[in-house]
Design a protein around this motif. Sequence first.
Motif, PDB file in Angstrom:
ATOM      1  N   UNK A  17      15.287  -3.110   1.826  1.00 20.93           N
ATOM      2  CA  UNK A  17      15.540  -3.410   0.420  1.00 20.93           C
ATOM      3  C   UNK A  17      14.245  -3.415  -0.381  1.00 20.93           C
ATOM      4  N   UNK A  18      14.372  -3.475  -1.705  1.00 22.98           N
ATOM      5  CA  UNK A  18      13.173  -3.603  -2.547  1.00 22.98           C
ATOM      6  C   UNK A  18      12.427  -4.884  -2.210  1.00 22.98           C
ATOM      7  N   UNK A  19      13.162  -5.976  -1.981  1.00 25.78           N
ATOM      8  CA  UNK A  19      12.497  -7.221  -1.593  1.00 25.78           C
ATOM      9  C   UNK A  19      11.758  -7.069  -0.273  1.00 25.78           C
ATOM     10  N   UNK A  20      12.365  -6.359   0.660  1.00 30.36           N
ATOM     11  CA  UNK A  20      11.692  -6.103   1.933  1.00 30.36           C
ATOM     12  C   UNK A  20      10.427  -5.302   1.743  1.00 30.36           C
ATOM     13  N   UNK A  21      10.480  -4.312   0.845  1.00 26.12           N
ATOM     14  CA  UNK A  21       9.301  -3.485   0.573  1.00 26.12           C
ATOM     15  C   UNK A  21       8.214  -4.283  -0.135  1.00 26.12           C
ATOM     16  N   UNK A  22       8.609  -5.144  -1.074  1.00 23.87           N
ATOM     17  CA  UNK A  22       7.634  -5.983  -1.772  1.00 23.87           C
ATOM     18  C   UNK A  22       6.957  -6.942  -0.801  1.00 23.87           C
ATOM     19  N   UNK A  23       7.735  -7.489   0.113  1.00 21.27           N
ATOM     20  CA  UNK A  23       7.164  -8.378   1.131  1.00 21.27           C
ATOM     21  C   UNK A  23       6.191  -7.619   2.022  1.00 21.27           C
ATOM     22  N   UNK A  24       6.591  -6.417   2.445  1.00 26.74           N
ATOM     23  CA  UNK A  24       5.737  -5.616   3.327  1.00 26.74           C
ATOM     24  C   UNK A  24       4.426  -5.243   2.645  1.00 26.74           C
ATOM     25  N   UNK A  25       4.492  -4.916   1.367  1.00 27.72           N
ATOM     26  CA  UNK A  25       3.272  -4.577   0.628  1.00 27.72           C
ATOM     27  C   UNK A  25       2.341  -5.778   0.544  1.00 27.72           C
ATOM     28  N   UNK A  26       2.911  -6.970   0.319  1.00 23.15           N
ATOM     29  CA  UNK A  26       2.085  -8.178   0.257  1.00 23.15           C
ATOM     30  C   UNK A  26       1.381  -8.418   1.589  1.00 23.15           C
ATOM     31  N   UNK A  27       2.123  -8.257   2.672  1.00 23.99           N
ATOM     32  CA  UNK A  27       1.526  -8.445   4.002  1.00 23.99           C
ATOM     33  C   UNK A  27       0.406  -7.433   4.222  1.00 23.99           C
ATOM     34  N   UNK A  28       0.667  -6.165   3.880  1.00 24.18           N
ATOM     35  CA  UNK A  28      -0.317  -5.109   4.108  1.00 24.18           C
ATOM     36  C   UNK A  28      -1.565  -5.299   3.254  1.00 24.18           C
ATOM     37  N   UNK A  29      -1.384  -5.491   1.960  1.00 23.59           N
ATOM     38  CA  UNK A  29      -2.521  -5.590   1.045  1.00 23.59           C
ATOM     39  C   UNK A  29      -3.358  -6.838   1.320  1.00 23.59           C
ATOM     40  N   UNK A 203       6.816   2.664  -8.956  1.00 26.33           N
ATOM     41  CA  UNK A 203       5.911   2.004  -9.893  1.00 26.33           C
ATOM     42  C   UNK A 203       5.960   0.494  -9.735  1.00 26.33           C
ATOM     43  N   UNK A 204       7.148  -0.048  -9.461  1.00 21.86           N
ATOM     44  CA  UNK A 204       7.277  -1.485  -9.225  1.00 21.86           C
ATOM     45  C   UNK A 204       6.442  -1.908  -8.018  1.00 21.86           C
ATOM     46  N   UNK A 205       6.515  -1.117  -6.973  1.00 24.39           N
ATOM     47  CA  UNK A 205       5.754  -1.426  -5.759  1.00 24.39           C
ATOM     48  C   UNK A 205       4.256  -1.263  -6.005  1.00 24.39           C
ATOM     49  N   UNK A 206       3.902  -0.212  -6.717  1.00 28.69           N
ATOM     50  CA  UNK A 206       2.496   0.037  -7.024  1.00 28.69           C
ATOM     51  C   UNK A 206       1.906  -1.075  -7.890  1.00 28.69           C
ATOM     52  N   UNK A 207       2.690  -1.560  -8.835  1.00 30.06           N
ATOM     53  CA  UNK A 207       2.243  -2.638  -9.722  1.00 30.06           C
ATOM     54  C   UNK A 207       1.955  -3.910  -8.927  1.00 30.06           C
ATOM     55  N   UNK A 208       2.809  -4.211  -7.982  1.00 34.27           N
ATOM     56  CA  UNK A 208       2.628  -5.387  -7.124  1.00 34.27           C
ATOM     57  C   UNK A 208       1.390  -5.239  -6.248  1.00 34.27           C
ATOM     58  N   UNK A 209       1.230  -4.058  -5.665  1.00 34.37           N
ATOM     59  CA  UNK A 209       0.068  -3.810  -4.822  1.00 34.37           C
ATOM     60  C   UNK A 209      -1.231  -3.959  -5.617  1.00 34.37           C
ATOM     61  N   UNK A 210      -1.249  -3.389  -6.819  1.00 33.20           N
ATOM     62  CA  UNK A 210      -2.434  -3.470  -7.671  1.00 33.20           C
ATOM     63  C   UNK A 210      -2.735  -4.919  -8.036  1.00 33.20           C
ATOM     64  N   UNK A 211      -1.714  -5.676  -8.376  1.00 33.02           N
ATOM     65  CA  UNK A 211      -1.922  -7.076  -8.759  1.00 33.02           C
ATOM     66  C   UNK A 211      -2.502  -7.887  -7.595  1.00 33.02           C
TER      67      UNK A 211
END
Length: 226
Positions: A17-29, A203-211
């Motif tokens: 899901x998008x939430x799963x992807x947002x969580x994964x990006x947070x863990x990675x970054x 773009x939503x994922x990229x915005x989170x990663x950048x932040x």
Amino acid sequence: MAGKKVLIVYAHQEPKSMNGSLKAIAVEELSKQGCSITVSDLYEMQFEPRTTRKDIIGELYNPEQFNYGVEAWEACKNGCLSEDLKEEHRKVKEAELVIFQFPLYWSSMPAIMKGWMDRVLVQGFAHNLPKCHESGLLKNKKALLSFTTGGDKGMFSKGGISGDIRYILWPMQYGILRFCGFDVLAPQISFAPEHAALEERRQMLSSWEKRLKTIWEEKPITCILE
């Protein structure tokens, strides 16, 4: 930011899901930054959201009439909370930043995450009147809500069908997190990803990663509605 500790409290059933992807990006970054990441995956853990007698180990403070708030407070003081709560307390104590990742359900967080709040943020651990807000027991820790919505941004505007998103956020950001002493960072809102084009979701994922690259430099918000 090497050595910083982060707790992600995550509530979604589907890793893709998008939430799963947002969580994964947070863990990675955040891992790239040298942070130590812990994830409480509430569905995977089958976290119990209900406040029950099982949360108290041993004798009750008042066996004649069960009052969860009083019993949890006394159990917290005496080290008599259930092991799952002690484990979540350990995670929160160690964390310098807590990220709550979830889909918005009926203008709030999912029941399993609200249950985490109810059971984990008990008196004696997260607050203890008058020790709340600026003097809350979780002061000097940062927290933020990262969530997805079903409706688009316009629906959550002042004139939108769902009302101003600030009013939806107030009980969560101010009534819970700030009350417990957290320095609350601005929310990360991904509006209506299920109805967005692929490039918009990226773009939503990229915005989170950048932040996240500068998350430790951010200043807390007031949470007060004007």
